[in-house]
Design a protein around this motif. Structure first.
Motif, mmCIF file in Angstrom:
data_model
loop_
_atom_site.group_PDB
_atom_site.id
_atom_site.type_symbol
_atom_site.label_atom_id
_atom_site.label_comp_id
_atom_site.label_asym_id
_atom_site.label_seq_id
_atom_site.Cartn_x
_atom_site.Cartn_y
_atom_site.Cartn_z
ATOM 1 N N ASP A 24 0.836 -1.211 0.000
ATOM 2 C CA ASP A 24 0.000 0.000 0.000
ATOM 3 C C ASP A 24 0.871 1.261 0.000
ATOM 4 O O ASP A 24 0.539 2.258 -0.650
ATOM 5 N N ASP A 25 1.975 1.208 0.731
ATOM 6 C CA ASP A 25 2.869 2.367 0.773
ATOM 7 C C ASP A 25 3.665 2.500 -0.530
ATOM 8 O O ASP A 25 3.949 3.601 -0.993
ATOM 9 N N LEU A 26 4.021 1.337 -1.096
ATOM 10 C CA LEU A 26 4.693 1.364 -2.403
ATOM 11 C C LEU A 26 3.786 2.016 -3.440
ATOM 12 O O LEU A 26 4.227 2.844 -4.245
ATOM 13 N N ARG A 27 2.506 1.637 -3.409
ATOM 14 C CA ARG A 27 1.553 2.178 -4.378
ATOM 15 C C ARG A 27 1.402 3.686 -4.201
ATOM 16 O O ARG A 27 1.371 4.443 -5.168
ATOM 17 N N THR A 28 1.326 4.128 -2.939
ATOM 18 C CA THR A 28 1.192 5.561 -2.682
ATOM 19 C C THR A 28 2.424 6.314 -3.187
ATOM 20 O O THR A 28 2.308 7.338 -3.866
ATOM 21 N N VAL A 81 3.324 -5.975 -7.484
ATOM 22 C CA VAL A 81 4.225 -5.539 -6.406
ATOM 23 C C VAL A 81 3.639 -4.326 -5.677
ATOM 24 O O VAL A 81 3.847 -4.129 -4.487
ATOM 25 N N LEU A 82 2.856 -3.526 -6.409
ATOM 26 C CA LEU A 82 2.247 -2.324 -5.824
ATOM 27 C C LEU A 82 0.871 -2.623 -5.211
ATOM 28 O O LEU A 82 0.119 -1.703 -4.887
ATOM 29 N N GLY A 83 0.554 -3.906 -5.108
ATOM 30 C CA GLY A 83 -0.728 -4.288 -4.500
ATOM 31 C C GLY A 83 -1.931 -4.040 -5.399
ATOM 32 O O GLY A 83 -3.032 -3.809 -4.914
ATOM 33 N N MET A 84 -1.720 -4.077 -6.708
ATOM 34 C CA MET A 84 -2.817 -3.865 -7.653
ATOM 35 C C MET A 84 -3.047 -5.126 -8.481
ATOM 36 O O MET A 84 -2.103 -5.721 -8.989
ATOM 37 N N ARG A 85 -4.327 -5.507 -8.599
ATOM 38 C CA ARG A 85 -4.693 -6.713 -9.343
ATOM 39 C C ARG A 85 -5.612 -6.361 -10.501
ATOM 40 O O ARG A 85 -6.338 -5.373 -10.420
ATOM 41 N N PRO A 86 -5.617 -7.207 -11.553
ATOM 42 C CA PRO A 86 -6.524 -6.906 -12.679
ATOM 43 C C PRO A 86 -7.986 -7.160 -12.282
ATOM 44 O O PRO A 86 -8.352 -8.273 -11.928
ATOM 45 N N VAL A 87 -8.786 -6.115 -12.338
ATOM 46 C CA VAL A 87 -10.207 -6.215 -11.971
ATOM 47 C C VAL A 87 -11.058 -5.759 -13.151
ATOM 48 O O VAL A 87 -10.879 -4.660 -13.663
ATOM 49 N N GLY A 88 -11.963 -6.612 -13.584
ATOM 50 C CA GLY A 88 -12.924 -6.247 -14.625
ATOM 51 C C GLY A 88 -12.364 -6.400 -16.031
ATOM 52 O O GLY A 88 -11.179 -6.190 -16.277
ATOM 53 N N ASN A 94 -5.406 4.135 -0.385
ATOM 54 C CA ASN A 94 -5.112 4.778 -1.659
ATOM 55 C C ASN A 94 -5.606 3.896 -2.803
ATOM 56 O O ASN A 94 -4.986 2.894 -3.120
ATOM 57 N N PRO A 95 -6.710 4.313 -3.418
ATOM 58 C CA PRO A 95 -7.331 3.461 -4.439
ATOM 59 C C PRO A 95 -6.737 3.647 -5.832
ATOM 60 O O PRO A 95 -7.445 3.494 -6.819
ATOM 61 N N PHE A 96 -5.478 3.987 -5.945
ATOM 62 C CA PHE A 96 -4.862 4.257 -7.254
ATOM 63 C C PHE A 96 -5.129 3.127 -8.257
ATOM 64 O O PHE A 96 -4.926 1.962 -7.961
ATOM 65 N N ARG A 97 -5.609 3.529 -9.412
ATOM 66 C CA ARG A 97 -5.963 2.540 -10.439
ATOM 67 C C ARG A 97 -5.293 2.902 -11.766
ATOM 68 O O ARG A 97 -5.128 4.088 -12.057
ATOM 69 N N ILE A 98 -4.972 1.882 -12.550
ATOM 70 C CA ILE A 98 -4.484 2.142 -13.915
ATOM 71 C C ILE A 98 -5.338 1.350 -14.899
ATOM 72 O O ILE A 98 -5.358 0.113 -14.873
ATOM 73 N N PHE A 99 -6.034 2.088 -15.750
ATOM 74 C CA PHE A 99 -6.820 1.474 -16.821
ATOM 75 C C PHE A 99 -5.820 1.067 -17.903
ATOM 76 O O PHE A 99 -5.097 1.912 -18.436
ATOM 77 N N THR A 100 -5.755 -0.216 -18.194
ATOM 78 C CA THR A 100 -4.696 -0.716 -19.074
ATOM 79 C C THR A 100 -5.283 -1.444 -20.275
ATOM 80 O O THR A 100 -5.947 -2.464 -20.118
ATOM 81 N N THR A 101 -5.037 -0.887 -21.455
ATOM 82 C CA THR A 101 -5.578 -1.529 -22.650
ATOM 83 C C THR A 101 -4.490 -2.297 -23.390
ATOM 84 O O THR A 101 -3.311 -1.951 -23.339
ATOM 85 N N LEU A 102 -4.921 -3.325 -24.067
ATOM 86 C CA LEU A 102 -4.020 -4.119 -24.897
ATOM 87 C C LEU A 102 -4.573 -4.145 -26.316
ATOM 88 O O LEU A 102 -5.769 -4.399 -26.532
ATOM 89 N N LEU A 103 -3.699 -3.865 -27.259
ATOM 90 C CA LEU A 103 -4.067 -3.900 -28.675
ATOM 91 C C LEU A 103 -4.480 -5.315 -29.080
ATOM 92 O O LEU A 103 -3.882 -6.291 -28.641
ATOM 93 N N ARG A 104 -5.506 -5.395 -29.935
ATOM 94 C CA ARG A 104 -5.865 -6.687 -30.542
ATOM 95 C C ARG A 104 -5.624 -6.561 -32.039
ATOM 96 O O ARG A 104 -6.517 -6.183 -32.797
ATOM 97 N N PRO A 105 -4.384 -6.886 -32.466
ATOM 98 C CA PRO A 105 -4.015 -6.642 -33.873
ATOM 99 C C PRO A 105 -4.955 -7.356 -34.847
ATOM 100 O O PRO A 105 -5.185 -6.870 -35.957
ATOM 101 N N GLU A 106 -5.519 -8.482 -34.404
ATOM 102 C CA GLU A 106 -6.380 -9.243 -35.306
ATOM 103 C C GLU A 106 -7.650 -8.476 -35.672
ATOM 104 O O GLU A 106 -8.363 -8.849 -36.588
ATOM 105 N N LEU A 107 -7.945 -7.397 -34.943
ATOM 106 C CA LEU A 107 -9.139 -6.604 -35.259
ATOM 107 C C LEU A 107 -8.858 -5.465 -36.240
ATOM 108 O O LEU A 107 -9.746 -4.707 -36.604
ATOM 109 N N ILE A 108 -7.598 -5.361 -36.646
ATOM 110 C CA ILE A 108 -7.257 -4.325 -37.630
ATOM 111 C C ILE A 108 -7.462 -4.917 -39.011
ATOM 112 O O ILE A 108 -6.879 -5.952 -39.330
ATOM 113 N N ARG A 109 -8.276 -4.250 -39.809
ATOM 114 C CA ARG A 109 -8.597 -4.903 -41.074
ATOM 115 C C ARG A 109 -7.463 -4.845 -42.093
ATOM 116 O O ARG A 109 -7.248 -5.817 -42.817
#
Ligand code: OOG
Ligand code: NI
Length: 466
Positions: A10-14, A83-90, A117-132
């Motif tokens: 939690d302190d690392l994340r802060t 390591v910063l106490g954050m897990r993938p949610v949703g 400290n509810p610090f969040r990072i919205f993280t997107t990943l490209l899906r190349p197969e969706l590029i026409r």
């Protein structure tokens, strides 16, 4: 076992969130102005409502967003945030909104960590197969295959953190500094101007993801207690602001998440020269990716409440085609009239999650737990004012709001309309393979926070499971 000299996650994340905010303020000075505006509004709003108890985490509260290009990047980022106490949610399927990507949110999951400290990072990943376009897809994949966004020092520290299950203060400092490099802005593209143009013509997001040496943070978002006033103040200061606030309309009882942003800045970048000869002059260009956002958070809704929200949203949006932003807002307000706007009503209809608290009042003699089921007792305790409830804050995101935020900040609407992008279907298993981890279901977190708060109260009152 000597683990007590390790810094708590939690302190690392802060520490990380503070450093990230400092870095972004330096990189994007307009973000400093945004913070000042939001803090001003929050102070004022807070002074008016003495019983708001979110202030302790409020001045720390931020979310940010990054866009990644390949599964291996997602996996490493997942380990770093771990390591910063954050897990993938949703899981967020952005292909539904015409974007060739999917996403998760890394955030703390324990109630106590969220409170710190509810610090969040919205993280997107490209899906190349969706590029026409095969040409653009191949180029993006080839460029991404060549890049490494993590320093060797970061990888060493990450391994250390995982093998010893923590970091001491000195190691933590190195870990944070090296991680920041991954998310910093690198104004020299890892692409030629031609490559950049080819990808951008296909979709601006492709150029942003594939043409750089880092996975630059593209915005940070402080939480405001009053998004309407904050947005007005942004406009007053002359910021170019998104034309409307995403999410539910303004209500007495806020639910979910309302968001707006100042629009991405056009920033100078340099492209590499075709010949790969460093001594040759670089080509000047510009790129639009980085912005600043604000958000107002309300109550987390149950799956039933969410279904209701989604239905009303799509109904309002259907009716809103061709309308001005102001008309859309009015349309939203009138459509959402049928969504209860009273905390007791929202709770009684099972639309929101809430936590229980003991008021301090003791149990009147009229209440006996013998032969009565728990739900009845709880209802009596609420009626007698022994227990009270408080809505649980929504800690996650909304895919259609996210798409709106993306769209406003990619620039050049015209070239988005002729997007030759396949509408893919959700692919949560694919994202989980990249993460090498299961994505946590946010509803389970809210439901168990609600249940745990009740358990604690009942235990305190001594009526637990008799
Ligand atoms: C992410 C946009 C989504 C939000 O607040 O919904 C987001 C991005 O632009 O990469 O951050
Ligand atoms: Ni955001």
């Amino acid at each position: 076992k000597q683990t007590n000299h390790y810094v708590h996650p939690d302190d690392l994340r802060t520490a990380f969130a503070l450093e990230m905010s400092r870095m972004y303020r330096n990189e994007v000075p307009l973000y400093s102005d945004l913070i000042r505006i939001v803090e001003g509004v929050n102070d004022q709003k807070f002074a008016q409502s003495i019983n708001s108890n979110t202030m302790d985490r409020l001045d720390l509260e931020r979310h940010g967003a990054i866009r990644l290009g390949k599964p291996m990047e997602m996996r490493t980022v997942c380990r770093i945030f771990g390591v910063l106490g954050m897990r993938p949610v949703g899981y967020y399927d952005l292909s539904a909104a015409g974007l060739p990507m999917h996403a998760t949110c890394f955030r703390p999951t324990a109630v106590s960590s969220l409170a710190k400290n509810p610090f969040r990072i919205f993280t997107t990943l490209l899906r190349p197969e969706l590029i026409r376009s095969k040409e653009a897809q191949d180029l993006a994949e080839c460029m991404l295959a060549k890049r490494t966004i993590f320093s060797p020092e970061l990888m060493r520290m990450l391994n250390t953190a995982e093998s010893q299950d923590g970091l001491d203060p000195e190691q933590a400092g190195i870990f944070i500094q090296e991680t920041l490099k991954t998310f910093s802005w690198a104004p020299t593209a890892a692409a030629t101007a031609e490559e950049y143009q080819l990808l951008k013509a296909q979709h601006p997001i492709l150029a942003d993801i594939a043409c750089f040496k880092t996975a630059h943070i593209n915005h940070l978002t402080p939480r405001t207690l009053d998004i309407t006033t904050s947005q007005e103040n942004m406009r007053k200061e002359g910021m170019a602001v998104k034309d409307r606030i995403e999410g539910p309309p303004s209500r007495r009882c806020p639910i979910l998440l309302r968001q707006t942003s100042f629009l991405a800045l056009e920033e100078p970048i340099k492209f590499v020269n075709n010949s790969h000869d460093e001594s040759l002059q670089m080509v000047q260009g510009s790129h639009k990716a980085r912005f600043g956002e604000i958000e107002e958070r309300g109550a987390a809704v149950t799956p039933y409440g969410r279904k209701f929200y989604d239905e009303l949203l799509s109904k309002a949006m259907e009716n809103a085609t061709g309308m001005s932003p102001e008309e859309v807002d009015e349309q939203m307000i009138s459509t959402f009239c049928s969504f209860p706007d009273d905390w007791d009503e929202l709770r009684a209809q099972g639309l929101i999650y809430y936590e229980y608290e003991c008021t301090g009042k003791s149990i009147p003699d009229t209440i006996t737990s013998c032969g009565t089921d728990r739900a009845t007792i709880v209802q009596q305790l609420l009626t007698e004012g022994v227990l009270e409830t408080k809505p649980i804050t929504y800690e996650d995101f909304l895919p259609f709001s996210a798409a709106g935020i993306f769209q406003s900040n990619l620039g050049d609407k015209s070239n988005q309309d002729n997007l030759p992008i396949l509408k893919g279907s959700a692919a949560q298993d694919q994202l989980e393979r990249a993460l090498d981890m299961c994505i946590i279901d946010p509803d389970q977190l809210y439901a168990s926070a609600q249940e745990a708060s009740l358990e604690i109260c009942l235990r305190k009152l001594g009526t637990s499971r008799r």
